[in-house]
Write a protein that holds these residues in place. Sequence first.
Motif, PDB file in Angstrom:
ATOM      1  N   THR A   8     -13.905 -18.763  -4.653  1.00 51.36           N
ATOM      2  CA  THR A   8     -12.564 -18.651  -4.079  1.00 51.36           C
ATOM      3  C   THR A   8     -11.527 -18.197  -5.101  1.00 51.36           C
ATOM      4  N   LYS A   9     -11.761 -18.510  -6.378  1.00 54.24           N
ATOM      5  CA  LYS A   9     -10.847 -18.047  -7.424  1.00 54.24           C
ATOM      6  C   LYS A   9     -10.866 -16.521  -7.491  1.00 54.24           C
ATOM      7  N   GLN A  10     -12.055 -15.932  -7.439  1.00 57.33           N
ATOM      8  CA  GLN A  10     -12.184 -14.479  -7.485  1.00 57.33           C
ATOM      9  C   GLN A  10     -11.537 -13.849  -6.261  1.00 57.33           C
ATOM     10  N   VAL A  11     -11.715 -14.456  -5.084  1.00 59.85           N
ATOM     11  CA  VAL A  11     -11.112 -13.930  -3.855  1.00 59.85           C
ATOM     12  C   VAL A  11      -9.584 -13.959  -3.973  1.00 59.85           C
ATOM     13  N   THR A  12      -9.052 -15.080  -4.454  1.00 57.02           N
ATOM     14  CA  THR A  12      -7.606 -15.222  -4.620  1.00 57.02           C
ATOM     15  C   THR A  12      -7.072 -14.214  -5.636  1.00 57.02           C
ATOM     16  N   GLU A  13      -7.785 -14.035  -6.747  1.00 55.18           N
ATOM     17  CA  GLU A  13      -7.349 -13.076  -7.770  1.00 55.18           C
ATOM     18  C   GLU A  13      -7.349 -11.652  -7.226  1.00 55.18           C
ATOM     19  N   TYR A  14      -8.367 -11.284  -6.459  1.00 51.06           N
ATOM     20  CA  TYR A  14      -8.422  -9.933  -5.890  1.00 51.06           C
ATOM     21  C   TYR A  14      -7.292  -9.737  -4.879  1.00 51.06           C
ATOM     22  N   LYS A  15      -7.021 -10.756  -4.085  1.00 41.20           N
ATOM     23  CA  LYS A  15      -5.913 -10.654  -3.126  1.00 41.20           C
ATOM     24  C   LYS A  15      -4.596 -10.431  -3.866  1.00 41.20           C
ATOM     25  N   ARG A  16      -4.382 -11.153  -4.955  1.00 44.28           N
ATOM     26  CA  ARG A  16      -3.150 -10.971  -5.748  1.00 44.28           C
ATOM     27  C   ARG A  16      -3.072  -9.551  -6.322  1.00 44.28           C
ATOM     28  N   GLU A  17      -4.223  -9.043  -6.794  1.00 47.64           N
ATOM     29  CA  GLU A  17      -4.252  -7.679  -7.347  1.00 47.64           C
ATOM     30  C   GLU A  17      -3.832  -6.655  -6.307  1.00 47.64           C
ATOM     31  N   ILE A  18      -4.369  -6.773  -5.105  1.00 50.60           N
ATOM     32  CA  ILE A  18      -4.040  -5.754  -4.107  1.00 50.60           C
ATOM     33  C   ILE A  18      -2.660  -5.977  -3.495  1.00 50.60           C
ATOM     34  N   GLN A  19      -2.134  -7.197  -3.612  1.00 46.17           N
ATOM     35  CA  GLN A  19      -0.741  -7.410  -3.197  1.00 46.17           C
ATOM     36  C   GLN A  19       0.191  -6.676  -4.152  1.00 46.17           C
ATOM     37  N   PRO A  22      -1.357  -2.142  -3.591  1.00 46.40           N
ATOM     38  CA  PRO A  22      -2.174  -1.953  -2.386  1.00 46.40           C
ATOM     39  C   PRO A  22      -3.176  -0.800  -2.486  1.00 46.40           C
ATOM     40  N   ALA A  23      -2.921   0.170  -3.343  1.00 43.51           N
ATOM     41  CA  ALA A  23      -3.864   1.285  -3.498  1.00 43.51           C
ATOM     42  C   ALA A  23      -5.219   0.803  -4.019  1.00 43.51           C
ATOM     43  N   ASP A  24      -5.237  -0.321  -4.749  1.00 47.15           N
ATOM     44  CA  ASP A  24      -6.490  -0.865  -5.280  1.00 47.15           C
ATOM     45  C   ASP A  24      -7.408  -1.398  -4.183  1.00 47.15           C
ATOM     46  N   ALA A  25      -6.881  -1.575  -2.977  1.00 46.57           N
ATOM     47  CA  ALA A  25      -7.692  -2.082  -1.869  1.00 46.57           C
ATOM     48  C   ALA A  25      -8.460  -0.973  -1.170  1.00 46.57           C
ATOM     49  N   LYS A  26      -8.189   0.274  -1.545  1.00 50.15           N
ATOM     50  CA  LYS A  26      -8.794   1.411  -0.863  1.00 50.15           C
ATOM     51  C   LYS A  26      -9.794   2.108  -1.765  1.00 50.15           C
TER      52      LYS A  26
END
Length: 173
Positions: A8-19, A22-26
């Motif tokens: 869950t830490k990795q999921v939260t960190e990735y969500k923060r990165e793409i917040q 947003p281009a990092d989510a694509k």
Amino acid sequence: MSINNIDTKQVTEYKREIQKNPADAKFTAKIEGDWLFTEGGPQFRSVVKVKDGTYTLEASHPNFAGPASRPGPMAFGLFWFAACFSSTLVTEASMRKIKLTCVKTRVEADLDYTAQFDLGKQPLVNAFRVFMDVKGDVTEAQLKELKEYSLTHCMGMFTIQHAIALQAEVKKI
């Protein structure tokens, strides 16, 4: 922190990165493979990158007389839908701190090969169904929310539910 085998830490960190960006989510997902011509063996092979090296996927053409030497393409497609739906549901449960102890997923597809053999124009796939059995510290209301979340946030389910533009190129080399 890990819950339900989800970091869950990795999921939260990735969500923060793409917040933040947003281009990092694509990105474009890719797979490449080769048709194999050795009689009796697998017919298609793809080697994909994984954390510790590579993983080989092999498939056989649908064997209408019974199982072939490897799973057919539809098995991999159904596996994608089942794994993606399960992953989305379990990840979201983990992010909500809901502890699960068992998740069993089954995906079914009603197929019709009539059109593939030029014997009619019926749809090749008539229906998909997903069944999931879940145990754990989850209420019926939470499970319903997780199901609805997964149906709208899983890429596999999105693909089943929406027509997506396709580009296909076949060229002689």
